[in-house]
Scaffold this motif. Sequence first.
Motif, short mmCIF file in Angstrom:
data_model
loop_
_atom_site.label_atom_id
_atom_site.label_comp_id
_atom_site.label_asym_id
_atom_site.label_seq_id
_atom_site.Cartn_x
_atom_site.Cartn_y
_atom_site.Cartn_z
N PHE C 14 0.84 -1.20 0.00
CA PHE C 14 0.00 0.00 0.00
C PHE C 14 0.88 1.25 0.00
N TYR C 15 0.53 2.22 -0.85
CA TYR C 15 1.09 3.57 -0.68
C TYR C 15 -0.03 4.38 -0.04
N ARG C 17 -3.28 5.02 0.92
CA ARG C 17 -4.51 4.27 0.65
C ARG C 17 -4.49 3.55 -0.70
N VAL C 18 -3.45 3.81 -1.51
CA VAL C 18 -3.39 3.18 -2.84
C VAL C 18 -2.77 1.78 -2.73
N ASP C 39 1.25 -2.82 -18.31
CA ASP C 39 0.99 -1.45 -18.72
C ASP C 39 1.42 -0.46 -17.65
N ASN C 40 1.33 0.80 -17.97
CA ASN C 40 1.72 1.83 -17.00
C ASN C 40 0.90 1.68 -15.72
N GLY C 41 1.61 1.77 -14.61
CA GLY C 41 0.93 1.68 -13.33
C GLY C 41 0.56 0.27 -12.93
N HIS C 205 9.01 -1.60 -22.05
CA HIS C 205 7.74 -1.48 -22.76
C HIS C 205 7.89 -1.89 -24.21
N HIS C 222 -2.80 -4.21 -13.00
CA HIS C 222 -3.45 -3.67 -11.80
C HIS C 222 -2.91 -4.29 -10.51
N GLU C 241 0.74 -8.85 -26.12
CA GLU C 241 0.16 -7.51 -26.04
C GLU C 241 -1.28 -7.57 -25.56
N ILE C 244 -1.32 -8.18 -21.90
CA ILE C 244 -0.93 -6.98 -21.15
C ILE C 244 -2.09 -6.00 -21.01
N THR C 245 -2.75 -5.73 -22.13
CA THR C 245 -3.81 -4.72 -22.07
C THR C 245 -5.11 -5.28 -21.50
N GLU C 249 -9.94 -4.55 -23.50
CA GLU C 249 -9.54 -3.27 -24.07
C GLU C 249 -9.25 -3.39 -25.57
#
Lengths: 292, 253, 253, 328, 328
Positions: C14-15, C17-18, C39-41, C205, C222, C241, C244-245, C249
């Motif tokens: 956790f950061y 609350r994230v 993916d990013n994040g 990436h 996620h 790919e 990943i997405t 999506e």
Amino acid sequence: AQEKRTFYWVSHGSPADPVWTYFLQGAQQWATDTGNTVNTSFHSGDVPSHQEAIRAAIAAGADGIVTSSPDPGSLVEVAKEANAAKIPIININTPDPTASFDAYVGGDLVVYGKNWAQYLVDKGLVKSGDFVWMPVEVPGATYGVQEEEGIASVFKPLNITWEVTDATLDQAEIITRMSDYLTANRTKVKAIIGLGDLVTGSIKRVFDQVGVKPGEIPVVGWGNSLDTTGEVKEGYVNAAQWQDPQATSYVGLSLASMAKSGIPTGFNVIVGALYEKDTAQIYDDVLKGGQK
Amino acid sequence: MAEELIRMENIGKFYGRVQALKDVNLVVNRREIVGLLGDNGAGKSTLIKVLSGAVPASSGDIYISGRKVKMKSTNDAIANGIETIYQDSALVPQLSIARNLFLGREPTIGPAILGRLDTAKMNEVSRELLKQVGISKNIPPDTPIGMLSGGERQAVAIARAMHFDSELIILDEPTNNLGVAETRGVLNFVRRARDTDHACILIAHNIHHVFQVVDRIVVMRHGQVVADNIDPKVTSVDEVERIITGMEEEALL
Amino acid sequence: MAEELIRMENIGKFYGRVQALKDVNLVVNRREIVGLLGDNGAGKSTLIKVLSGAVPASSGDIYISGRKVKMKSTNDAIANGIETIYQDSALVPQLSIARNLFLGREPTIGPAILGRLDTAKMNEVSRELLKQVGISKNIPPDTPIGMLSGGERQAVAIARAMHFDSELIILDEPTNNLGVAETRGVLNFVRRARDTDHACILIAHNIHHVFQVVDRIVVMRHGQVVADNIDPKVTSVDEVERIITGMEEEALL
Amino acid sequence: MNNQYFLRNLIAKPEFGPFVLLALEIAIFTAINPNFLSPQNISNTLAFTVELGLIALAMTLLMTAGEFDLSVGSVFGFAPVLMWTLFNSEIMPLGLAFFVALLVASLIGMANAWFVARLKIPSFLVTLGMLLVVRGTALFVTDGFPQRTWSAGGSFLADILVGSFNIGPFRIYMSLFWFVLAVLVLGYVLNRTKAGNWIQAAGGNPGAARARGVGVEKTKVALFMLSATLAGFSGIISSIRTSAANPNSGTGYELEVIAMVVIGGTALTGGRGTIIGTVLGIFILRTMRNGIIMVGVPGLAYNIFIGAIILGMMALHSWLERRHQAGT
Amino acid sequence: MNNQYFLRNLIAKPEFGPFVLLALEIAIFTAINPNFLSPQNISNTLAFTVELGLIALAMTLLMTAGEFDLSVGSVFGFAPVLMWTLFNSEIMPLGLAFFVALLVASLIGMANAWFVARLKIPSFLVTLGMLLVVRGTALFVTDGFPQRTWSAGGSFLADILVGSFNIGPFRIYMSLFWFVLAVLVLGYVLNRTKAGNWIQAAGGNPGAARARGVGVEKTKVALFMLSATLAGFSGIISSIRTSAANPNSGTGYELEVIAMVVIGGTALTGGRGTIIGTVLGIFILRTMRNGIIMVGVPGLAYNIFIGAIILGMMALHSWLERRHQAGT
Ligand SMILES: Nc1ncnc2c1ncn2[C@@H]1O[C@H](COP(=O)(O)OP(=O)(O)OP(=O)(O)O)[C@@H](O)[C@H]1O
Ligand SMILES: Nc1ncnc2c1ncn2[C@@H]1O[C@H](COP(=O)(O)OP(=O)(O)OP(=O)(O)O)[C@@H](O)[C@H]1O
Ligand SMILES: [Mg+2]
Ligand SMILES: [Mg+2]
């Protein structure tokens, strides 16, 4: 006429201390009156820089040096150097007999302290077992320390206790801290000795803020400011010490100049007076005359 | 035939004793997407920093629509319609996404600089932009930049340029750090730029990305332009790579 | 058959609350090159920061060669033979290239920490390393990092890892900012790592780069691992790919 | 669940740490000496607190923009001296002298800003130099003499600036209203306006802000001027209230004011600032000074206690921060 | 060509600016009062300069590592008071008291470091708090009274620390040798050693340094201890030389020392430091103080000059820097 001379006037005081303003004024007046140059500097109790300044004066080939003493014993060496360079060196404001000054002009802080304590005792304002509050601008600075020494010599045998507190050199801070202290200790404090000009000069404002009536708590202390002469007149302060600041500088410089001309200075000049309501006006006038 | 937008003439740049640019000439026409390629340290970033007023050139002139201009600060460039997205992405880590997006051009309610920020509008636009740039996760617009991942930050910087579109948009390695979806978003953005009448300079090391969108490729090496009219429809990726590294380095692999 | 080097079990982070990581399991074997995609994040950087002691995990355990270890600081990781190259490349801008290369492990002549830096050796090795990593320009080793271009900095960080090789080398997007020649240098380095008995985690990436060198691909989404045994010789780039997405999506383009 | 979320949110606020510190402090002092919360003592403390507080509020904005100002103490001393000198020597009426003094203060701020923003000299050195120049000038023009002031009351200006009245047992000075006004205005500016965004950006990443066309230099000029003007204003208020205009007043305020701002949670390195935090910081430090005297520590040990409490509070602060960052 | 290259290289050095300033200053003062360069005045200036200089040298390393220490002035005052108290009350012989005083000074530094490195509190607040505690302790244990000292001479310790002798017309104090020694050792440490690399890295990018296994915290602890120990050492030297041990000595030195370091070219934000620059900075400031007295600036205007010269010098400095950066 006579060739212009250059004198160095070195103070261990802080330019923040109003009494030194009067000392300075005496020096400036002397320069104007005699047409000589007086180089002035303040060192706020910093011994190394004070010594350095005197040595700089010696190096510059001064015609005379007038200096106060930041700490007893701290100017022994430099005084010797001035003697060796045949430059007259006069001690003002606080005496330092251990150093080889040519003469001394001023009062004796230990004696002043003793006088204040004795005044309170003699007038029956404090008795054995009482507590006296002694605010000071710079705790640990020579003036407060020597005054405390004198006070202790009277109070100790009588079993009167006291506390020195730190008020700083800042007007608003002084009032705040003194008001705080008085609010907390109003019943305990039987008398106040203001160990410096700023604290004594703030008594009226502190009393007004805390709601103490003039005379309710006896006060003695320094009296070289218009604030204090006013307080004495209005009864906030019972007795205050006058130090003849302008005269001290003026006479000190005169002695230095005289010594330079070859007339040895074989004597000290002692100044000062403890004044009450009846004579306060004299000093009020002296000080107002100073402030053009 | 093409209408000239930017002309840089004989640009030179010294950093102290280091010569980063030497007699560089570059023309960008209206509605043209130019790819600027070159190896590390070739001088690409320096060239576009000169163009955007971030560093002063040591010599040379810049013309916009034929008019000579002085680029003394980034404000001059912005006033002349040049928008830049830097490699070391220029965000304020302590501020939120929305505040970064609108930095310098905040919408306010009430009197100018002391006006109240129109947060409602800022948040709404921000959400929209983040979606457009391809960020799949639902990130609230009041999240501080410092809490984002590397790619998310880059995406925010891109989103900003997308919104405040100017005559010329400069992108210095915009696809670095970006994931698959985000990269697509950026390339789409570049394509759209032309359709909406903007010119664009794109710097990227991923030649494949560059080939997908640009009209013309310019190659720099050691502070100089070594080729300035490569058509990606004619020349192959391999050939461009050879031009970038310089033939003599062929032996390396 | 494969000998296990690292095992991360049920890592959560956790950061505030994230929640950045949720029950992540990851195994890396000796002499194995693992590609970490997402993916990013997605949580890639966070995961390897946990492994290298840069941020503490909120929950979960780490085993090295079957032995449970506490990663309380980067020093713990270094002591355990884990070397990391961060995405936001960790160099000191004021120091020279040579001093950065040897930071923390300076060769000295004389007594320990107060010993004189062996500059001759540092410069020599630095020149050699810069060549190996593919920097074509001749940059003196006493140039401050602050004077380098973005890619040149990245190359210096890579060069450092090449020299001080450990049991596990982690590379977080090492090819970002890199030119053609430099990218080749890095990929060669990763290949060589296996030959010299090292394991490696590679985050990038650019899937093409990853496919060229890794033994196995792990995909995060996620904050969770969604696939951890993809063989690049079997699965196609397109398929990865899609993983990943996330299939849903698909519609985006 | 919702409750817990609310609580966590509260703890996560940067102002939470200082808030706990202040609460603790008040609790402890009151436990030792119940007079601590007496109306008289509260009125006493408030009087000077808000004067210093005004400077701290301006400093918060300046520090958020990544600079600081060591010259505020000297301007605090100089502005009233200038005002009274102009008035006493019958050059102009008091009201005009008041505005001239504020104008000169703002010019001093502009000079600071010029050195910092144009010449790129660290604000530490610039404002240290300015501190000496301003203090020296105050001493030199007055020859070191305190200026004569009349005691407050009567005058329109005095009433507006420092008039006092009683609310129940409390004696409230007008300066409290100026302080509250400044809190509201500056809090609004910092958090809600375009200017506030620029201030934070200027401190957080000046390069990035400049690249976006933010007038970083202009912002800093405005803030230096604000800080100097408020320092002068607060000096004048203080001088009327204490009926003293001494060229030396304000000595050492700069460090105390910066300490207030930092204790409140504003970053010493810029980019993040909180007005509410500063308000808490102001009260933490002033309450401490007052409380220590009220509970009766030995006079010469005063500084030991102040220092030790600053250290102790910072340790507690860092512990609270850590707990929060650890999450869960 | 080669000559020009050499010149350009010289100008590019960060120490060039301060060097020009010092040269200018000396030229101006000598023009006004030729006695300024007399052997006697040089000896006089050197005596105290090197004492303050010792602190500035340690501060240079600390500031390069990204921290600073406001408590040096108070340690300067406290260490000699402690030494003389131990000696005068016949608890231990002078030599032992000397080491105990240095040990206590180093512990003060360690305490600073603990708050800064472990609790992550900004060094501004920590050392400000420590300043008050140490100064307060010095006052409290002595009741404000200065300690008795004997005048130098005779004792072995006094000879080593402050013994003086004449070289031609110059009177040189032993402290000059301690200063030169410190310049050489600290210059070597900062520029040539592994420790120096760590110091610069700790200030330049602590995160990066930590990630490489550099003991950033350990480095800072060592530097805080160094700074406090040298401050104590210099306080003791000064107290023996001036035969004074007053709990108030050293007041305000912290700002002067930091100004010396910054004027010399060390970055206020850490990462870049220069010992030679600091040496120049030390002489720039001390020469100024001495010169101002020599040429007879009025006492009350003293601060105006010091401040104006700091500002003027910084402006010149920034102009020189700019010229150099402009390249070509
Ligand atoms: N601030 C600076 N000071 C000194 N030299 C610099 C500075 N910035 C860049 N340089 C030098 O100028 C040259 C060109 O740098 P630039 O950043 O323009 O390269 P680039 O083409 O953008 O490279 P990359 O692809 O790696 O980002 C490099 O050799 C670099 O070392
Ligand atoms: N210091 C932080 N504070 C709060 N949240 C953070 C912090 N660092 C990362 N996060 C959050 O954790 C999540 C995972 O971030 P992480 O950096 O691990 O992503 P990533 O997979 O490396 O992405 P990228 O490819 O963009 O670098 C992100 O959503 C990010 O917002
Ligand atoms: Mg670049
Ligand atoms: Mg990442």
